[in-house]
Design a protein around this motif. Structure first.
Motif, PDB file in Angstrom:
ATOM      1  N   THR A  81      -8.502   1.704 -13.553  1.00 17.71           N
ATOM      2  CA  THR A  81      -7.455   2.693 -13.750  1.00 17.71           C
ATOM      3  C   THR A  81      -6.344   2.480 -12.725  1.00 17.71           C
ATOM      4  OG1 THR A  81      -8.461   4.255 -12.212  1.00 17.71           O
ATOM      5  CG2 THR A  81      -9.189   4.354 -14.525  1.00 17.71           C
ATOM      6  N   PRO A  82      -5.163   3.032 -12.968  1.00 14.86           N
ATOM      7  CA  PRO A  82      -4.086   2.902 -11.973  1.00 14.86           C
ATOM      8  C   PRO A  82      -4.495   3.418 -10.593  1.00 14.86           C
ATOM      9  CG  PRO A  82      -3.169   3.644 -14.048  1.00 14.86           C
ATOM     10  CD  PRO A  82      -4.664   3.656 -14.213  1.00 14.86           C
ATOM     11  N   GLU A  83      -5.244   4.513 -10.557  1.00 16.74           N
ATOM     12  CA  GLU A  83      -5.653   5.077  -9.267  1.00 16.74           C
ATOM     13  C   GLU A  83      -6.616   4.145  -8.531  1.00 16.74           C
ATOM     14  OE1 GLU A  83      -3.954   8.015 -11.804  1.00 16.74           O
ATOM     15  OE2 GLU A  83      -5.685   6.705 -12.163  1.00 16.74           O
ATOM     16  N   PHE A  84      -7.577   3.580  -9.268  1.00 13.26           N
ATOM     17  CA  PHE A  84      -8.517   2.671  -8.613  1.00 13.26           C
ATOM     18  C   PHE A  84      -7.817   1.384  -8.201  1.00 13.26           C
ATOM     19  CE2 PHE A  84     -11.756  -0.745  -8.831  1.00 13.26           C
ATOM     20  CZ  PHE A  84     -12.516  -0.341  -7.751  1.00 13.26           C
ATOM     21  N   LEU A  85      -6.955   0.858  -9.048  1.00 11.12           N
ATOM     22  CA  LEU A  85      -6.227  -0.358  -8.697  1.00 11.12           C
ATOM     23  C   LEU A  85      -5.342  -0.143  -7.475  1.00 11.12           C
ATOM     24  CD1 LEU A  85      -5.260  -1.626 -12.261  1.00 11.12           C
ATOM     25  CD2 LEU A  85      -6.880  -2.695 -10.675  1.00 11.12           C
ATOM     26  N   ARG A  86      -4.798   1.060  -7.326  1.00 11.32           N
ATOM     27  CA  ARG A  86      -4.008   1.353  -6.127  1.00 11.32           C
ATOM     28  C   ARG A  86      -4.894   1.333  -4.892  1.00 11.32           C
ATOM     29  NH1 ARG A  86       0.518   0.552  -3.405  1.00 11.32           N
ATOM     30  NH2 ARG A  86       1.295   2.373  -2.285  1.00 11.32           N
ATOM     31  N   LEU A 124      -4.174  -1.205  -1.827  1.00 14.07           N
ATOM     32  CA  LEU A 124      -3.926  -0.760  -0.458  1.00 14.07           C
ATOM     33  C   LEU A 124      -4.915  -1.402   0.509  1.00 14.07           C
ATOM     34  CD1 LEU A 124      -3.112   3.031  -0.917  1.00 14.07           C
ATOM     35  CD2 LEU A 124      -1.578   1.249  -0.064  1.00 14.07           C
ATOM     36  N   HIS A 125      -6.182  -1.485   0.107  1.00  9.82           N
ATOM     37  CA  HIS A 125      -7.166  -2.144   0.972  1.00  9.82           C
ATOM     38  C   HIS A 125      -6.815  -3.611   1.182  1.00  9.82           C
ATOM     39  CE1 HIS A 125     -10.802  -3.829   2.606  1.00  9.82           C
ATOM     40  NE2 HIS A 125     -10.828  -4.671   1.589  1.00  9.82           N
ATOM     41  N   GLN A 126      -6.509  -4.319   0.094  1.00 10.72           N
ATOM     42  CA  GLN A 126      -6.294  -5.756   0.192  1.00 10.72           C
ATOM     43  C   GLN A 126      -5.022  -6.093   0.972  1.00 10.72           C
ATOM     44  OE1 GLN A 126      -6.552  -7.101  -3.943  1.00 10.72           O
ATOM     45  NE2 GLN A 126      -8.664  -7.724  -3.576  1.00 10.72           N
ATOM     46  N   VAL A 127      -3.935  -5.385   0.699  1.00  5.09           N
ATOM     47  CA  VAL A 127      -2.690  -5.687   1.398  1.00  5.09           C
ATOM     48  C   VAL A 127      -2.796  -5.291   2.870  1.00  5.09           C
ATOM     49  CG1 VAL A 127      -0.200  -5.288   1.466  1.00  5.09           C
ATOM     50  CG2 VAL A 127      -1.348  -5.476  -0.724  1.00  5.09           C
ATOM     51  N   GLY A 184       0.542  -1.372 -12.425  1.00  2.86           N
ATOM     52  CA  GLY A 184      -0.757  -2.015 -12.277  1.00  2.86           C
ATOM     53  C   GLY A 184      -1.205  -2.116 -10.836  1.00  2.86           C
ATOM     54  N   ALA A 185      -0.259  -2.012  -9.896  1.00  2.20           N
ATOM     55  CA  ALA A 185      -0.612  -2.014  -8.481  1.00  2.20           C
ATOM     56  C   ALA A 185      -0.472  -0.620  -7.876  1.00  2.20           C
ATOM     57  CB  ALA A 185       0.260  -2.993  -7.700  1.00  2.20           C
ATOM     58  N   LEU A 186       0.223   0.256  -8.567  1.00  2.00           N
ATOM     59  CA  LEU A 186       0.324   1.652  -8.151  1.00  2.00           C
ATOM     60  C   LEU A 186       0.548   2.497  -9.398  1.00  2.00           C
ATOM     61  CD1 LEU A 186       3.791   2.555  -6.658  1.00  2.00           C
ATOM     62  CD2 LEU A 186       3.355   0.328  -7.641  1.00  2.00           C
ATOM     63  N   GLY A 205       4.495  -1.714  -2.330  1.00  2.00           N
ATOM     64  CA  GLY A 205       3.807  -2.001  -3.572  1.00  2.00           C
ATOM     65  C   GLY A 205       2.602  -2.898  -3.346  1.00  2.00           C
ATOM     66  N   GLY A 206       2.358  -3.834  -4.273  1.00  2.00           N
ATOM     67  CA  GLY A 206       1.105  -4.554  -4.311  1.00  2.00           C
ATOM     68  C   GLY A 206       1.090  -5.922  -3.665  1.00  2.00           C
ATOM     69  N   PHE A 207       2.042  -6.237  -2.786  1.00  2.00           N
ATOM     70  CA  PHE A 207       1.997  -7.538  -2.114  1.00  2.00           C
ATOM     71  C   PHE A 207       2.501  -7.393  -0.688  1.00  2.00           C
ATOM     72  CE2 PHE A 207       6.166  -7.293  -4.080  1.00  2.00           C
ATOM     73  CZ  PHE A 207       7.037  -7.877  -3.178  1.00  2.00           C
ATOM     74  N   LEU A 208       2.139  -8.366   0.136  1.00  2.00           N
ATOM     75  CA  LEU A 208       2.589  -8.416   1.525  1.00  2.00           C
ATOM     76  C   LEU A 208       3.790  -9.357   1.602  1.00  2.00           C
ATOM     77  CD1 LEU A 208       2.125  -7.683   4.534  1.00  2.00           C
ATOM     78  CD2 LEU A 208       0.742  -9.783   4.695  1.00  2.00           C
ATOM     79  N   ALA A 209       4.923  -8.822   2.053  1.00  2.00           N
ATOM     80  CA  ALA A 209       6.142  -9.614   2.186  1.00  2.00           C
ATOM     81  C   ALA A 209       6.309 -10.027   3.647  1.00  2.00           C
ATOM     82  CB  ALA A 209       7.348  -8.812   1.718  1.00  2.00           C
ATOM     83  N   LEU A 210       6.325 -11.324   3.891  1.00  2.00           N
ATOM     84  CA  LEU A 210       6.525 -11.867   5.226  1.00  2.00           C
ATOM     85  C   LEU A 210       7.906 -12.506   5.291  1.00  2.00           C
ATOM     86  CD1 LEU A 210       3.058 -13.599   5.730  1.00  2.00           C
ATOM     87  CD2 LEU A 210       3.742 -11.294   6.421  1.00  2.00           C
TER      88      LEU A 210
END
Length: 408
Positions: free
Chosen positions: A306-311, A315-318, A206-208, A347-352
């Motif tokens: 779609t998976p491509e659009f969600l990716r 990428l923009h948001q992270v 769902g994120a990639l 993947g779909g989150f920023l890890a700090l």
């Protein structure tokens, strides 16, 4: 207009305030809240409630005859997962949790003949805890360091031997967000040695895009669910079976696995199993989650998520979150991030990384920013219904929280 142009225009609609999708999430009030716990639990679109109401109405109207309709919703969910995995003929078993499915998988392994399980120290709690308990009972569990992620699949392949029953590994590491490359090579190595490979895609689906043929995972067992990026809520997990799955006879088995079962003519005394996904079925369950998921999957299709659009959105948001974090210029002892790895390998989150990840999460919650932490990692999980302004505000709150929690 090209596909790239359409994607750019749609991304612009999601970046602005209010976000173009936010109107579909009024129950969760996503436009008014800073929900950055998206890697743990994204908001549900309003249509999810209609699915739950439909489940109640079918039960009230049809009583015990509801199951034909419930099974149809379950098939809708399977079809959704097949599409997401690019596996149109895949056998998909469903259950309330990945733990249910992983336990059935483990119970079907020949642990007497192949008592060695190979995994990593970066797996989610489903595997971590269950494998640790099996180790207490004498199963040999070998854990390789998850880092560096770029060599993980190769290192796992190098540890295979004739005593190895299975390899269990994530496609995206749940703490750090690193994508594990080379899983196709690992799958081929496992196939050559007669070793089962279980890949957990929960933390990326769902994120990639997760394309099993492209990734070379046609012979692998693949598990995941919709609680995170797919917004399906609880109770919607799956196990994708490889073509050779009918060889396995899981010890942990529910009576639904008898549907369509054929007795073994050579051993009629053995417990029979159905074919394909039925082999890993459980028993009577609450179908409400499947009604909800079917409605949400339909919503995703209608909105072109779609998976491509969600990716592209992810990428923009992270990337935006990372830039905003860098602008805070916090000392590394407060919080830092991996700046050496390209964003496309996450993947779909920023890890700090922070020694006070839990305290920072609590301080952010007091400021109305919901995030998630695991050990020494504070995780910012965006979602497509959040605007750029909301993401920037969440990181600005982190700056305030870091100042407040800094030791004297």
């Amino acid at each position: 207009m090209t596909t790239q142009d359409r994607t750019r225009d749609r991304l612009r609609d999601l970046r602005r305030s209010p976000n173009a999708l936010a109107a579909h999430y009024t129950r969760f009030r996503v436009a008014d809240r800073l929900l950055l716990s998206g890697h743990s639990h994204q908001a549900w679109p309003d249509v999810a409630l209609a699915g739950q109401v439909e489940a109640f109405e079918d039960a009230a109207r049809h009583v015990d005859d509801k199951w034909e309709r419930a099974f149809a919703r379950a098939e809708d969910v399977r079809a959704g997962y097949r599409a997401l995995l690019d596996d149109p003929r895949g056998e998909i078993a469903l259950a309330a949790s990945t733990h249910d499915l992983v336990v059935r998988f483990l119970s079907g392994l020949d642990l007497a003949g192949r008592p060695r399980l190979l995994t990593t120290d970066g797996e989610f709690h489903t595997l971590r805890r269950q494998l640790a308990r099996l180790a207490e009972e004498g199963v040999e569990v070998v854990r390789l360091p998850a880092e560096p992620a770029d060599t993980l699949a190769e290192r796992l392949a190098g540890e295979l031997d004739d005593r190895t029953g299975a390899v269990l590994v994530s496609a995206v590491l749940f703490a750090t967000s690193r994508i594990v490359p080379g899983l196709g090579d690992l799958a081929r190595a496992c196939e050559r040695r007669g070793v089962e490979l279980l890949v957990d895609v929960y933390h990326g689906l769902g994120a990639l895009p997760v394309r099993l043929p492209e990734w070379g995972l046609e012979t692998a067992w693949v598990t995941g669910g919709g609680y995170k990026y797919l917004q399906l809520g609880e109770g919607n997990c799956f196990l994708r079976l490889p073509p050779h799955a009918d060889r396995m006879r899981p010890v942990v088995t529910g009576w639904f696995a008898e549907f369509g079962a054929l007795a073994d003519t050579a051993r009629p005394d053995l417990v029979p199993y159905g074919r394909g996904a039925a082999r890993f079925a459980g028993s009577t369950y609450d179908p409400t989650s499947h009604y909800r998921a079917a409605r949400v999957l339909r919503f995703f299709a209608e909105q072109g998520l779609t998976p491509e659009f969600l990716r592209a959105v992810s990428l923009h948001q992270v990337s935006l979150l990372a830039r905003c974090f860098d602008a805070l210029d916090l000392p590394a002892e407060i919080a830092t991030r991996d700046r050496d790895t390209p964003r496309e390998r996450f993947g779909g989150f920023l890890a700090l990384r922070s020694p006070r990840a839990g305290a920072l999460r609590e301080a952010l919650a007091e400021r109305g920013v919901l995030t998630d932490s695991r050990g020494e990692y504070l995780r910012f999980g965006p979602a497509p219904y959040l605007s750029d302004a909301q993401l920037a505000a969440a990181v600005e709150a982190l700056g305030d929280a870091a100042h407040e929690t800094r030791p004297p």
